[in-house]
Structures are given as structure tokens and as C-alpha cells.
Design a protein around this motif. Structure first.
Motif, mmCIF file in Angstrom:
data_model
loop_
_atom_site.group_PDB
_atom_site.id
_atom_site.type_symbol
_atom_site.label_atom_id
_atom_site.label_comp_id
_atom_site.label_asym_id
_atom_site.label_seq_id
_atom_site.Cartn_x
_atom_site.Cartn_y
_atom_site.Cartn_z
ATOM 1 N N HIS A 79 -2.936 -3.075 -5.202
ATOM 2 C CA HIS A 79 -2.210 -3.384 -3.969
ATOM 3 C C HIS A 79 -2.671 -4.710 -3.368
ATOM 4 O O HIS A 79 -1.878 -5.507 -2.888
ATOM 5 C CB HIS A 79 -2.395 -2.242 -2.967
ATOM 6 N N SER A 133 -4.834 -1.029 5.479
ATOM 7 C CA SER A 133 -4.910 -2.308 4.779
ATOM 8 C C SER A 133 -6.133 -3.110 5.209
ATOM 9 O O SER A 133 -6.787 -3.764 4.393
ATOM 10 C CB SER A 133 -3.631 -3.118 5.008
ATOM 11 N N LEU A 137 0.829 -1.199 0.000
ATOM 12 C CA LEU A 137 0.000 0.000 0.000
ATOM 13 C C LEU A 137 0.866 1.253 0.000
ATOM 14 O O LEU A 137 0.579 2.227 -0.710
ATOM 15 C CB LEU A 137 -0.920 -0.003 1.226
#
Length: 500
Positions: free
Chosen positions: A323, A217, A196
Motif C-alpha cells: 500500500h 495511514s 489502504l
């Protein structure tokens, strides 16, 4: 679920602090531990195809029940039922499906007669999450924007991003070095945070954590998981576009929705507001950064530049989908290496030989052939993007079998990657399959990044990021796991470890 691990570091001194880390793929809420005991320094008309594939038919009632209760279900749902059948037919409530697993048929859908197949209703939930970008767009709009964005991901521009990738990787690695002895580090969290930050720095020259918080996340994973549950509705019906558009307009509005839609809406607003703020600030205060945002802002054709809404959609797509898939691919990679120490030892030796202890450069990455073959093999066994769907616009013939207009075509990547016809001993981790000179297989027997003209535009970006992360962590750490640990895969929008 706690998993003891150990690592070693390639340093001259041996009196180094111990750490714990976890190369284990799992949901960020699942505490998985490792222990670092030592540190290591134009549409075509349908034409019959031969031979005719044998058709397997599945019952409507059972498939409808699976669609509603289990979703696609790689483990025990729709996709599991298709495994081993080259051509399947079934229906769920109001929708007709075929499942295809032969590379020639996949090539027909994705390449040879691609103009007859669009993305269809299964991508509507993703359109709602990501906006209308390359991943969710179709037709002339997709073609135009792909032409605009292709140069953004050209090698000469990606080369300028290497420092933006290396810096956050180095910061995360240094943070690990500062942890107390025996401090547990969850690898899933590490990989999601690291990727990320790499994406944030490369896209916008910004940290996502600064806006989304330290749980960024987890927020992203939660949003994708909620979106997967919402997508089950589309397995049963194909709602008219106006209905979908209305639903997502409400989702993006300030009308507060009840749970769980309210949670999904809140997550969506956080991402939209963040990306909008970054884009608007860059437009009002231009800076000379070699990041993807500047490249997108400068991209233009005879119809003009990308709109802010389109830039936001592409940015969110790279932030979320890009990501998430990369992080999960890396988690599966570390897990498989821990279970295959000989392959891992060969990788560590290659990294030491090529890099000689220095920070990797772009010129180094192509030399890490075994390292990247290990990653390719991890994506074969556990493909983060585990399925592709398309919808036939007109009648067609696939594998010698007629497919009516409106039929949804399922391409279960996870099944294809485990077909023993193309992959002998498919459950075996064998990176040599991807080395130069390996036995040739049909091109569409491996489609971890999709195929045809819609192959993932961020593929080169992702592989460069992966190469740097693997090399830089492997210069310092080796990750071992408890051999008694059992891992199960779960199918959200990406393939993750089941959260027990």
C-alpha cells in the motif's frame, strides 16, 4: 505547506460544488491543500565480464559518517555520492560495499548469477517489521513460497478482485463529492487511505480503518519511518543472525521497550494482532470470498499449506509495503501531471474516449496506454522503491571487477532511472518513453518493480489498482497546483516528499 489547486468535472451541469484536493506527495502530517474550482464528469562460477568498469573509491570516514547521520540518503547521503559512477567501492565501519549502476551489472546480480547474492543484513529491519515473507526471505524457503504464491497473483485470480478494488475507490470518490464547498482535501491522505482500503478489501474483505482507526495511514507511515532510522545500525555492522533474531523476538514480545523502540513495538503489535485476528476468524468461520486471504489459505504443495505465521507475514507485507509504495507512486504521479498539463490533457482525453463516462473494467485498462505510460514515467522519476541491496555469498566478478564474499552490493534505482545515457533529458517528464515503439533501452535501466525472478509478485495487482484509481478520479477531477510550490524528496523505506 499549503498549495492551492483547482479541478474540473466532466458533467452536463455546471452548477456543481467546489472542492479542494491535493495531488501533492508528502508526509500525512503535512497539510497540503488543493482547490477544486470546477468538477470534471544453480549458482554459476564467477567469469570475467568486459569491459571493465572504472572503479570510484569513496573515503571510509566520510561514508561512515553519512551512514550514521544521514542513512542511505538519496539527497545527500550514501546514494547521492554514488550517482554517476558505474562502479563504486567504499567501506562503512565494519562493512564493505560496492555500488553498481550499469544495467548489465545489475542483470548479472539479479539474474545471471542470482544464486550468489542473497538479501543480506539490510533487510533485517524489514524482517522485524513484516515477518519472514517473500520480500525478506531467501534461498530454498523463498523459492518454495514463491511457487506457492505465484498462482495467487495470476491474472485469472486478480480478475475476481476488480469489484473489491472498485468499491472502496467509489466510496472515497463519493465522500469527496459530499464535502462542503472549498473544503481542503489532502491528496497524500486521500491516496494512502484509498490504497489502504483497496488492499484491505482485496486481501481480507475488511476495512483496515475499522481496526487501526482513522489514522491508519499515518500509523503505517510512522512505522516505516521508524524502521528506516533503526536500519542505520545495519549500515555500519553486520550482526550475527542470532543477535538479530533475538532483537526482533524481544520487539514482538510483551516486554515493554523504551522510546523510540517502544513506539515501533506498539505499531508492530497493532498490525500483528489485527492480521492474526482476521486469519483466525477466517479459519474458524470460512466464507466464500474471492479475496487473497482465501487464496493463500487454499495454496498447498507436497510439503503442505502455508502456515498462519507465513500468511500473516505475506498479508502484512502487502498491507504495509504494497500500500505504501502504491500510494507514494500515485502521489508523485498527480504532482507530475499538475506540472505537465499537456500530458495530463492527453490522459484525460484518453480516459474519456475509452470509458465514455462508465466505470472502468479489466478490458478497459490495457487501452489506457498513455495513462499508464504517465504512471511508468512517474515511477522512473520518483521510484517509491529507490534502492535494492544484495550480499555476495562467494567471491564474484561484476563489471570486470572482483567482489569479495560478504560484500554488500547497492543498486540505487533512483540514480539508474536518471542516468542520461539511458534516459535523455532524465529530469523531463516524457511518458512517450514507455509507449509501444519507443526507443529500446537495456532491460535493467528501468527497475521500478525490481527485476529477475524476484520481481515484485504484487506488480500486476498494483498496476490494476493504480489504473482503476487514476481512471475513476480523473473522470471526476483535474488537479492543479500552485506553480510556485517546491517539492523535495525524502528517502524513508519508500520515497516520499520531505516533511518540512
Amino acid at each position: 505547506m499549503n498549495t492551492p489547486f483547482s479541478t474540473t468535472q466532466n458533467e452536463v451541469t455546471t452548477d456543481l460544488p467546489t472542492k479542494q484536493a491535493c495531488p501533492f506527495p508528502g508526509h500525512p502530517n503535512t497539510p497540503l491543500e488543493t482547490k477544486a474550482t470546477t468538477q470534471r464528469g544453480a549458482k554459476n562460477s564467477p567469469s570475467p565480464q568486459k569491459p571493465v568498469r572504472k572503479v570510484t573509491k569513496h573515503g571510509t570516514l566520510s561514508m561512515t559518517a553519512d551512514a550514521f547521520v544521514k542513512g542511505f540518503g538519496r539527497e545527500d547521503g550514501l546514494i547521492a555520492r554514488l550517482k554517476g559512477h558505474e562502479f563504486s567501492r567504499f567501506r562503512t565501519a565494519f562493512r564493505n560495499y560496492v555500488g553498481i549502476e550499469h544495467p548489465d551489472d545489475i542483470e548479472h546480480v539479479l539474474v545471471k548469477n542470482r544464486d550468489n547474492f542473497n538479501k543480506g543484513p539490510d533487510y533485517e529491519p524489514l524482517t522485524g517489521v513484516l515477518g519472514l515473507g517473500l520480500f525478506t526471505d531467501d534461498g530454498k524457503s523463498w523459492s518454495r513460497h514463491r511457487e506457492l504464491l505465484n498462482p495467487v497473483f495470476h491474472k485469472k485470480y486478480l480478475n475476481g478482485l476488480i469489484d473489491k478494488m472498485i468499491d472502496p475507490i467509489q466510496e472515497e470518490r463519493d465522500r469527496m463529492d459530499r464535502l462542503p464547498d472549498n473544503q481542503p482535501v489532502e491528496m497524500v491522505q486521500l491516496m494512502t487511505d484509498m490504497t489502504l482500503e483497496v488492499v484491505g478489501n482485496s486481501l481480507f474483505s475488511q476495512s483496515f480503518k475499522g481496526y487501526l482507526g482513522e489514522d491508519a495511514s499515518k500509523t503505517i507511515t510512522k512505522g516505516l519511518r521508524l524502521g528506516m532510522y533503526l536500519s542505520r545500525v545495519f549500515l555500519l555492522v553486520d550482526p550475527p543472525k542470532w543477535m538479530s533474531d533475538t532483537a526482533w523476538a524481544i520487539m514482538h514480545s510483551n516486554v515493554k521497550l523504551p522510546p523510540p523502540l517502544g513506539q515501533f513495538q506498539s505499531i508492530q503489535h497493532r498490525f500483528n494482532n489485527f492480521v492474526d485476528a482476521v486469519i483466525n476468524d477466517r479459519i474458524e468461520n470460512p466464507v466464500e470470498n474471492p479475496d487473497v486471504l482465501n487464496l493463500m489459505l487454499s495454496a498447498s504443495d507436497d510439503q503442505g499449506k502455508l502456515t498462519p505465521a507465513r500468511i500473516r507475514a505475506e498479508g502484512i507485507t502487502l498491507m504495509l509495503a504494497g500500500h505504501e509504495t502504491t500510494a507514494n507512486g500515485l502521489c508523485w504521479f498527480w504532482y507530475l501531471l499538475a506540472k505537465n498539463p499537456e500530458a495530463r490533457g492527453r490522459m484525460l482525453e484518453e480516459i474519456d474516449t475509452v470509458l465514455q463516462g462508465r466505470t472502468p473494467t479489466l478490458e478497459d485498462l490495457p487501452k489506457l496506454q498513455w495513462t499508464m505510460a504517465c504512471f511508468d514515467e512517474a515511477l522512473r522519476i520518483y521510484p517509491p522503491v529507490w534502492m535494492i541491496t544484495r550480499q555476495a555469498l562467494e567471491d564474484d566478478i561484476i563489471g570486470g571487477n572482483k567482489v569479495k564474499a560478504g560484500t554488500t552490493v547497492l543498486i540505487p534505482i533512483c540514480n539508474i532511472h536518471h542516468n542520461p545515457r539511458w534516459w535523455p533529458e532524465p529530469e523531463k517528464f516524457d511518458p512517450s518513453r514507455f509507449l509501444p515503439g519507443a526507443d529500446k533501452r537495456p532491460s535493467f535501466s528501468y527497475i521500478a518493480f525490481g527485476g529477475g525472478r524476484r520481481i515484485c509478485i504484487g506488480r500486476s495487482f498494483s498496476l490494476m489498482e493504480v489504473g482503476l484509481i487514476i481512471a475513476m478520479l480523473s473522470q471526476r477531477y483535474v488537479f492543479d497546483m500552485d506553480p510556485g510550490e517546491v517539492v523535495e524528496a525524502e528517502t524513508t523505506f519508500t520515497l516520499v516528499q520531505k516533511n518540512d
